[in-house]
Design a protein around this motif. Structure first.
Motif, short mmCIF file in Angstrom:
data_model
loop_
_atom_site.label_atom_id
_atom_site.label_comp_id
_atom_site.label_asym_id
_atom_site.label_seq_id
_atom_site.Cartn_x
_atom_site.Cartn_y
_atom_site.Cartn_z
N ALA A 4 -3.24 0.54 8.32
CA ALA A 4 -3.06 -0.90 8.39
C ALA A 4 -2.88 -1.45 6.98
N HIS A 5 -1.95 -2.37 6.83
CA HIS A 5 -1.60 -2.90 5.51
C HIS A 5 -1.73 -4.42 5.55
N LEU A 6 -2.76 -4.94 4.88
CA LEU A 6 -2.99 -6.38 4.75
C LEU A 6 -2.73 -6.77 3.31
N VAL A 45 -7.16 1.24 5.70
CA VAL A 45 -6.62 -0.09 5.45
C VAL A 45 -6.21 -0.18 3.98
N LEU A 46 -5.00 -0.66 3.74
CA LEU A 46 -4.52 -0.93 2.39
C LEU A 46 -4.52 -2.43 2.15
N LEU A 47 -5.01 -2.84 0.97
CA LEU A 47 -4.99 -4.24 0.55
C LEU A 47 -4.17 -4.31 -0.73
N SER A 48 -2.98 -4.94 -0.65
CA SER A 48 -2.05 -4.86 -1.79
C SER A 48 -2.07 -6.09 -2.69
N GLY A 49 -3.27 -6.58 -3.01
CA GLY A 49 -3.43 -7.54 -4.07
C GLY A 49 -3.55 -8.99 -3.66
N ASP A 50 -3.90 -9.83 -4.66
CA ASP A 50 -4.24 -11.25 -4.45
C ASP A 50 -5.31 -11.36 -3.37
N LEU A 51 -6.36 -10.59 -3.57
CA LEU A 51 -7.47 -10.60 -2.61
C LEU A 51 -8.21 -11.92 -2.65
N VAL A 52 -8.32 -12.50 -3.85
CA VAL A 52 -8.91 -13.83 -4.00
C VAL A 52 -7.91 -14.73 -4.70
N ASP A 53 -8.26 -16.01 -4.81
CA ASP A 53 -7.27 -16.98 -5.28
C ASP A 53 -7.35 -17.27 -6.78
N HIS A 54 -8.56 -17.26 -7.36
CA HIS A 54 -8.70 -17.61 -8.76
C HIS A 54 -9.51 -16.60 -9.57
N VAL A 74 -11.22 1.39 3.20
CA VAL A 74 -10.26 0.51 2.56
C VAL A 74 -9.88 1.04 1.18
N LEU A 75 -8.60 0.87 0.82
CA LEU A 75 -8.11 1.08 -0.54
C LEU A 75 -7.47 -0.22 -0.98
N ALA A 76 -7.71 -0.64 -2.22
CA ALA A 76 -7.25 -1.94 -2.67
C ALA A 76 -6.74 -1.87 -4.11
N ILE A 77 -5.83 -2.79 -4.42
CA ILE A 77 -5.38 -2.99 -5.78
C ILE A 77 -5.44 -4.48 -6.09
N PRO A 78 -5.53 -4.86 -7.36
CA PRO A 78 -5.52 -6.28 -7.71
C PRO A 78 -4.11 -6.84 -7.76
N HIS A 155 1.44 -4.32 -6.47
CA HIS A 155 1.41 -5.72 -6.05
C HIS A 155 2.78 -6.38 -6.19
N GLN A 156 3.20 -6.70 -7.40
CA GLN A 156 4.48 -7.39 -7.58
C GLN A 156 5.64 -6.44 -7.30
N PRO A 157 6.60 -6.83 -6.47
CA PRO A 157 7.74 -5.95 -6.20
C PRO A 157 8.69 -5.90 -7.39
N PRO A 158 9.32 -4.74 -7.63
CA PRO A 158 10.15 -4.55 -8.83
C PRO A 158 11.62 -4.89 -8.60
N PHE A 159 11.90 -6.01 -7.94
CA PHE A 159 13.29 -6.39 -7.70
C PHE A 159 13.35 -7.91 -7.57
N ASP A 160 14.54 -8.46 -7.72
CA ASP A 160 14.77 -9.88 -7.51
C ASP A 160 15.05 -10.13 -6.04
N THR A 161 14.27 -11.02 -5.44
CA THR A 161 14.36 -11.29 -4.01
C THR A 161 15.48 -12.27 -3.68
N GLY A 162 15.93 -13.04 -4.66
CA GLY A 162 16.87 -14.12 -4.39
C GLY A 162 16.19 -15.45 -4.13
N ILE A 163 14.86 -15.45 -4.04
CA ILE A 163 14.10 -16.70 -3.91
C ILE A 163 13.78 -17.17 -5.33
N PRO A 164 14.35 -18.28 -5.78
CA PRO A 164 14.34 -18.59 -7.22
C PRO A 164 12.96 -18.84 -7.79
#
Length: 265
Positions: A4-6, A45-54, A74-78, A155-164
């Motif tokens: 599972a990937h959250l 379960v994988l947690l791929s970052g932004d687990l908290v807000d601040h 669970v396995l997690a990254i920040p 966490h951050q994807p290594p490509f431009d999504t087209g969403i400016p």
């Protein structure tokens, strides 16, 4: 093997709303309950970052309370909204957690699929980067088990999504990562978070897949002058299913209760 990937729950202190609008804690609790109720239950379960807000201590305290109800390892990254040392304290005692430096690790004892986590976050910044050191580490780790089906998580994807309003905060130096992955054919998926949407593309000779957020969906706006926007859509997750002879199948799974089941297919 079921994984599972959250992603991107943006947990807030008890009683506070994400962006003053969304009860991200309740949504993450619902996602955890959904995972626990799956039959068969996931192996991981994988947690791929932004687990908290601040990156605050009281947010990590709330995260710990929520994760205590999860019945799956669970396995997690920040992510860029996490604070690395507070993250490290929150997951203290987990065998996969490195004692210092980036949260990079490899886990291969949870089933047939190996998981390699790469921390591309830059403290204090919202974009990420694939450093020369990180690329060399990943190359060595992947070379150690060349025939093992593998997931790489960041966490951050290594490509431009087209969403400016998202692309300035991608993972930079993606060509380094692509070159490493292209040398290791056992990588079944490159999994990312950050963009609060599901996207797929070929990258580095494998399939890159981003996860939805359990909290909000970032608007799909491709005009170069589009302004930042999000929607409160149904929370969702990904479910990765490894089968011998088939490989890794990725399912999009809405979280919640919906009409049905009906006796037809």
């Amino acid at each position: 093997m079921l994984i599972a990937h959250l992603s991107d729950p943006h947990v807030r202190p008890d009683g506070e709303l994400y962006q003053g609008v969304v009860d991200s804690n309740a949504q993450f609790a619902a996602a955890i309950a959904h995972v626990n109720a799956l039959d068969p239950r996931p192996d991981l379960v994988l947690l791929s970052g932004d687990l908290v807000d601040h990156g605050q201590a009281d947010e990590y305290a709330m995260l710990t309370r929520l994760l205590a109800s999860l019945d799956v390892p669970v396995l997690a990254i920040p992510g860029n909204h996490d604070e690395r040392e507070a993250f490290r304290r929150a997951f203290a005692g987990h065998s996969w957690l490195p004692a210092q430096g980036p949260i990079d690790y490899a886990v291969g004892d949870r089933g047939p699929v190996r998981v390699v986590a790469v921390d591309v976050t830059l403290p204090g910044l919202h974009h990420g980067a694939m450093s020369e050191e990180g690329a060399a580490w990943l190359d060595r780790v992947l070379a150690a088990e060349p025939s093992r089906p593998t997931i790489v998580m960041m966490h951050q994807p290594p490509f431009d999504t087209g969403i400016p309003y998202m692309d300035p905060y991608s993972c930079r130096e993606g060509q380094r990562l692509s070159a490493v992955l292209a040398r290791h054919k056992q990588v079944e998926r490159l999994l990312c978070g950050h963009v609060h949407r599901v996207m797929q593309l070929r990258f580095g000779g494998t399939t890159l897949c981003t996860a939805p957020s359990t909290t909000t969906t970032i608007a799909l706006q491709l005009r170069p002058d589009a302004r930042p926007a999000s929607y409160i859509e149904p929370s969702a997750m990904l479910l990765h299913h490894w089968q011998e002879g088939t490989g890794l199948i990725t399912h999009f799974v809405p979280i919640g209760t919906f009409p049905g089941p009906y006796p037809f297919a």
